[in-house]
Design a protein around this motif. Structure first.
Motif, PDB file in Angstrom:
ATOM      1  N   GLU A 119       0.815  -1.202   0.000  1.00  0.00           N
ATOM      2  CA  GLU A 119       0.000   0.000   0.000  1.00  0.00           C
ATOM      3  C   GLU A 119       0.860   1.267   0.000  1.00  0.00           C
ATOM      4  OE1 GLU A 119      -2.658  -3.236   1.608  1.00  0.00           O
ATOM      5  OE2 GLU A 119      -0.527  -2.710   1.732  1.00  0.00           O
ATOM      6  N   MET A 147      -4.649  -7.269  -3.835  1.00  0.00           N
ATOM      7  CA  MET A 147      -4.961  -5.992  -3.200  1.00  0.00           C
ATOM      8  C   MET A 147      -6.471  -5.791  -3.124  1.00  0.00           C
ATOM      9  SD  MET A 147      -1.962  -4.707  -2.481  1.00  0.00           S
ATOM     10  CE  MET A 147      -2.388  -3.010  -2.118  1.00  0.00           C
ATOM     11  N   ASN A 151      -8.348  -5.135   0.323  1.00  0.00           N
ATOM     12  CA  ASN A 151      -8.712  -3.752   0.640  1.00  0.00           C
ATOM     13  C   ASN A 151     -10.009  -3.261   0.008  1.00  0.00           C
ATOM     14  OD1 ASN A 151      -6.279  -3.504   2.095  1.00  0.00           O
ATOM     15  ND2 ASN A 151      -5.150  -3.003   0.225  1.00  0.00           N
ATOM     16  N   TRP A 159      -5.185   3.086  -4.981  1.00  0.00           N
ATOM     17  CA  TRP A 159      -3.808   2.579  -4.920  1.00  0.00           C
ATOM     18  C   TRP A 159      -3.209   2.459  -6.321  1.00  0.00           C
ATOM     19  CZ3 TRP A 159      -2.248  -2.333  -6.793  1.00  0.00           C
ATOM     20  CH2 TRP A 159      -0.944  -2.715  -6.456  1.00  0.00           C
TER      21      TRP A 159
END
Length: 251
Positions: A119, A147, A151, A159
């Motif tokens: 991140e 990811m 998340n 991101w």
């Protein structure tokens, strides 16, 4: 036993020889990239000689499964030896080796302060530092999927935009090219699978060994979910003419 493989490693050939010595079954090997092999099997249809497909990355294995190329295989050996997280629940494919996707940096420059997680790569302070493959590459897709799973959609999109803003150059080449770029001072952070650094370290060329010597590795996210790992794996082809041999090969 007819094997279609997108892996090109001498260690694999040693395994094939061991299988022949153990079973008396000869391995006929066809090598190409994953997309070519998948298209070939589909074009050959019911007449395909392919018994086993080996490829790298869970994304490619999933594509083969979605294309209807792989058949479920049931084996107590495979189910007991391979963790459930590294195989398809229905047995369409099995993971046989893992590969960690890490952050590499030049020892001389050191690891930038504040970098410990994937991140963090999107932070503004790392502008112009990140070197990575194209976002369309299967390795990048799998990494981004991890990811997304961790998340959620909104955070992952933010991101990804941060990564794009922090690139040291337009994405080009494979993982080794990212390592070379950082070693040459073009950016500071290379996204790569670990074994590419190993390949450089054991190269016959002194200049490549020197590149490996200049690099260090960060395994991100040690404080939470851990470093992203993908697999190489294989499955039995749906039209396999030698199904028993194919399962024995996977075992």
């Amino acid at each position: 036993m007819n094997l279609y493989s997108s892996r090109h490693y001498d260690t694999d050939r040693a395994l094939y020889d061991g299988f022949t010595q153990q079973t008396g079954l000869r391995v006929r090997l066809i090598e190409a990239n994953a997309d070519q092999l998948l298209e070939r099997i589909r074009a050959e249809g019911a007449n395909s000689p392919a018994d086993v497909l080996i490829t790298v990355d869970a994304g490619r294995l999933a594509r083969a499964q979605e294309a209807g190329v792989l058949a479920p295989a049931r084996s107590t050996v495979l189910d007991s030896r391979i963790p459930a997280a590294l195989r398809d629940p229905e047995g369409h494919w099995f993971g046989f080796s893992t590969r960690a996707r890490v952050i590499m940096y030049a020892k001389e420059q050191g690891l930038p302060a504040g970098l410990a997680r994937y991140e963090d790569l999107a932070k503004p302070e790392f502008r112009g530092m990140v070197s990575t493959r194209s976002s369309g590459n299967i390795y990048s897709i799998g990494w981004t999927a991890s990811m997304l799973a961790a998340n959620g959609e909104a955070a992952t999109e933010e991101w990804a935009r941060g990564i794009a803003a922090n690139l040291s150059r337009p994405p080009a080449g494979g993982d080794t090219d990212q390592i070379r770029a950082v070693a040459a001072g073009q950016g500071r952070l290379a996204i790569s699978n670990t074994y590419y650094l190993g390949n450089l370290a054991r190269s016959q060329r002194a200049e490549e060994r020197a590149i490996a010597e200049r690099m260090a590795v960060l395994f991100p996210n040690q404080g939470d979910r851990g470093t992203h790992v993908n697999i190489s794996g294989a499955g039995v082809v749906r039209t396999a003419p030698n199904r028993e041999a194919a399962v024995a090969f996977l075992e």
